[in-house]
Design a protein around this motif. Structure first.
Motif, PDB file in Angstrom:
ATOM      1  N   ARG A   1       0.828  -1.201   0.000  1.00 38.30           N
ATOM      2  CA  ARG A   1       0.000   0.000   0.000  1.00 38.30           C
ATOM      3  C   ARG A   1       0.867   1.258   0.000  1.00 38.30           C
ATOM      4  O   ARG A   1       0.595   2.224  -0.729  1.00 38.30           O
ATOM      5  CB  ARG A   1      -0.911  -0.026   1.222  1.00 38.30           C
ATOM      6  CG  ARG A   1      -1.916   1.115   1.303  1.00 38.30           C
ATOM      7  CD  ARG A   1      -1.482   2.150   2.297  1.00 38.30           C
ATOM      8  NE  ARG A   1      -2.460   3.237   2.370  1.00 38.30           N
ATOM      9  CZ  ARG A   1      -2.220   4.394   2.953  1.00 38.30           C
ATOM     10  NH1 ARG A   1      -1.040   4.635   3.509  1.00 38.30           N
ATOM     11  NH2 ARG A   1      -3.144   5.338   2.975  1.00 38.30           N
ATOM     12  N   SER A   2       1.924   1.267   0.794  1.00 34.82           N
ATOM     13  CA  SER A   2       2.811   2.426   0.882  1.00 34.82           C
ATOM     14  C   SER A   2       3.511   2.684  -0.445  1.00 34.82           C
ATOM     15  O   SER A   2       3.652   3.838  -0.868  1.00 34.82           O
ATOM     16  CB  SER A   2       3.852   2.212   1.985  1.00 34.82           C
ATOM     17  OG  SER A   2       3.223   2.012   3.236  1.00 34.82           O
TER      18      SER A   2
ATOM     19  N   GLY B   1      -3.802   2.201  -4.448  1.00 35.28           N
ATOM     20  CA  GLY B   1      -3.524   2.263  -3.017  1.00 35.28           C
ATOM     21  C   GLY B   1      -4.795   2.235  -2.186  1.00 35.28           C
ATOM     22  O   GLY B   1      -4.844   1.599  -1.126  1.00 35.28           O
TER      23      GLY B   1
ATOM     24  N   THR C   1      -6.131  -1.310  -2.171  1.00 34.50           N
ATOM     25  CA  THR C   1      -5.284  -2.109  -1.283  1.00 34.50           C
ATOM     26  C   THR C   1      -5.588  -1.802   0.182  1.00 34.50           C
ATOM     27  O   THR C   1      -5.661  -2.709   1.026  1.00 34.50           O
ATOM     28  CB  THR C   1      -3.798  -1.834  -1.575  1.00 34.50           C
ATOM     29  OG1 THR C   1      -3.532  -2.109  -2.947  1.00 34.50           O
ATOM     30  CG2 THR C   1      -2.900  -2.695  -0.708  1.00 34.50           C
ATOM     31  N   THR C   2      -5.780  -0.533   0.491  1.00 36.48           N
ATOM     32  CA  THR C   2      -6.106  -0.141   1.858  1.00 36.48           C
ATOM     33  C   THR C   2      -7.401  -0.791   2.307  1.00 36.48           C
ATOM     34  O   THR C   2      -7.495  -1.339   3.422  1.00 36.48           O
ATOM     35  CB  THR C   2      -6.236   1.395   1.965  1.00 36.48           C
ATOM     36  OG1 THR C   2      -5.025   2.001   1.531  1.00 36.48           O
ATOM     37  CG2 THR C   2      -6.534   1.816   3.394  1.00 36.48           C
TER      38      THR C   2
ATOM     39  N   CYS D   1      -5.683  -3.694   4.251  1.00 36.45           N
ATOM     40  CA  CYS D   1      -5.153  -2.948   5.401  1.00 36.45           C
ATOM     41  C   CYS D   1      -6.262  -2.396   6.300  1.00 36.45           C
ATOM     42  O   CYS D   1      -6.036  -1.424   7.027  1.00 36.45           O
ATOM     43  CB  CYS D   1      -4.265  -1.797   4.927  1.00 36.45           C
ATOM     44  SG  CYS D   1      -2.871  -2.292   3.903  1.00 36.45           S
TER      45      CYS D   1
ATOM     46  N   LEU E   1      -0.171   3.370   8.785  1.00 31.63           N
ATOM     47  CA  LEU E   1      -0.249   3.602   7.345  1.00 31.63           C
ATOM     48  C   LEU E   1       0.426   4.918   6.961  1.00 31.63           C
ATOM     49  O   LEU E   1       1.122   5.002   5.943  1.00 31.63           O
ATOM     50  CB  LEU E   1      -1.709   3.606   6.890  1.00 31.63           C
ATOM     51  CG  LEU E   1      -2.463   2.285   7.079  1.00 31.63           C
ATOM     52  CD1 LEU E   1      -3.900   2.435   6.595  1.00 31.63           C
ATOM     53  CD2 LEU E   1      -1.769   1.143   6.361  1.00 31.63           C
TER      54      LEU E   1
END
Length: 302
Positions: free
Chosen positions: A76-77, A165, A168-169, A173, A181
């Motif tokens: 994600r990052s 992202g 994905t979060t 996440c 995060l």
């Protein structure tokens, strides 16, 4: 982000608008620091300034610093850091209205990724919102088919990676602390800055003067002219993200996210007042269409 047990829609909306006002102002300073330093040096020095502030966020109870799924957080990052590198590159090369318009294509990309890549069904309202948003993007970016400038694709690429992202979060996440995060993202940006500086040191590229050389400029010393603007970016980003986190804790995410589009008012307005960047009527119409489309997508998704 996880909402707290007590909600306050009014407080949440005020905090979100305030956060977007700060970001709308501080993102304008990128073109000022781009006069003397490069993208990679900016990201590395900003990271070194932000990490202690993120540690303080954890200490005052905004969230822990230990990830639950390290691989997901790293992925994600990397995606969001890539998005922001495109966005900051665009800020040095074009008016903030155009850069923001490209970045805020992300809700439309999220919808397309969810529909085409993940098989989720979407209704007619969100399909129409994507069409309206695309028209808005064309109004703001105003690409010329006869003399196409590929720089206009930089913020759109940012919007695409930001959408990846976001997906994905949401799917990998969801249980992570917001501070985790944020911290991982800032570290990813710092690592990208370090990698860019090492690459430019090993394979130097002659950078032109001014903002046009932002991406190809290596380490510059002294950086006394740029340091105040980097400090403004670091402190302002930390404060704005703190307020953004609190807004999502106090309000329903699909409701709160609508107020994020206020940055498309604050950014161009400050750029016009302080930097003299013009905003034409067609761009105003485009900004309104993008904000409307994103709001419809957010509310219907919520």
């Amino acid at each position: 982000m996880q909402a707290s047990s007590s909600t306050s829609p009014v407080s949440a909306s005020i905090l979100m608008v305030a956060a977007m006002a700060i970001l709308g102002v501080i993102d304008n300073v990128v073109v000022l620091l781009a006069e003397t330093i490069g993208l990679w040096q900016f990201q590395l020095t900003r990271t070194l300034m932000m990490l202690p502030l993120i540690g303080a966020m954890s200490l005052i109870g905004l969230g822990g610093l230990r990830p639950q799924r390290l691989g997901a957080v790293i992925l994600r990052s990397a995606l969001v850091a890539t998005a922001l590198m495109f966005y900051f590159s665009a800020l040095a090369l074009m008016p903030i209205a155009q850069a923001l318009a490209g970045l805020f294509t992300s809700p439309m990309f999220v919808l397309l990724i969810s529909s085409l890549g993940m098989g989720q069904r979407i209704g007619i309202w969100r399909i129409l919102a994507v069409v309206v948003g695309f028209v808005g993007i064309l109004c703001v970016l105003q690409p010329d088919p006869q003399d196409f400038d590929f720089n206009v694709l930089l913020p759109v690429a940012g919007g695409f990676f930001y959408a990846l992202g976001a997906v994905t979060t949401r799917h990998m996440c969801a249980g992570e602390s917001t501070v985790v995060l944020l911290g991982a993202l800032v570290i990813a940006l710092g690592l990208a800055g370090s990698a860019g500086l090492i690459g430019l040191a090993a394979f130097p590229v002659e950078a032109v003067n001014g903002p046009a050389g932002f991406v190809t400029r290596g380490w510059v010393w002294p950086m006394s002219e740029a340091i105040p603007w980097v400090v403004v970016q670091a402190v302002g980003s930390s404060l704005a993200v703190f307020m953004l986190i609190k807004a999502y804790q106090l309000g329903e995410p699909s409701y709160v996210s609508v107020f994020e589009y206020s940055v498309m008012i604050f950014g161009p307005l400050f750029a016009w007042a302080a930097l003299g960047q013009p905003v034409g009527m067609m761009q105003v119409v485009g900004i309104a269409l993008i904000a409307m489309a994103g709001s419809v997508i957010a509310l219907r998704s919520g």
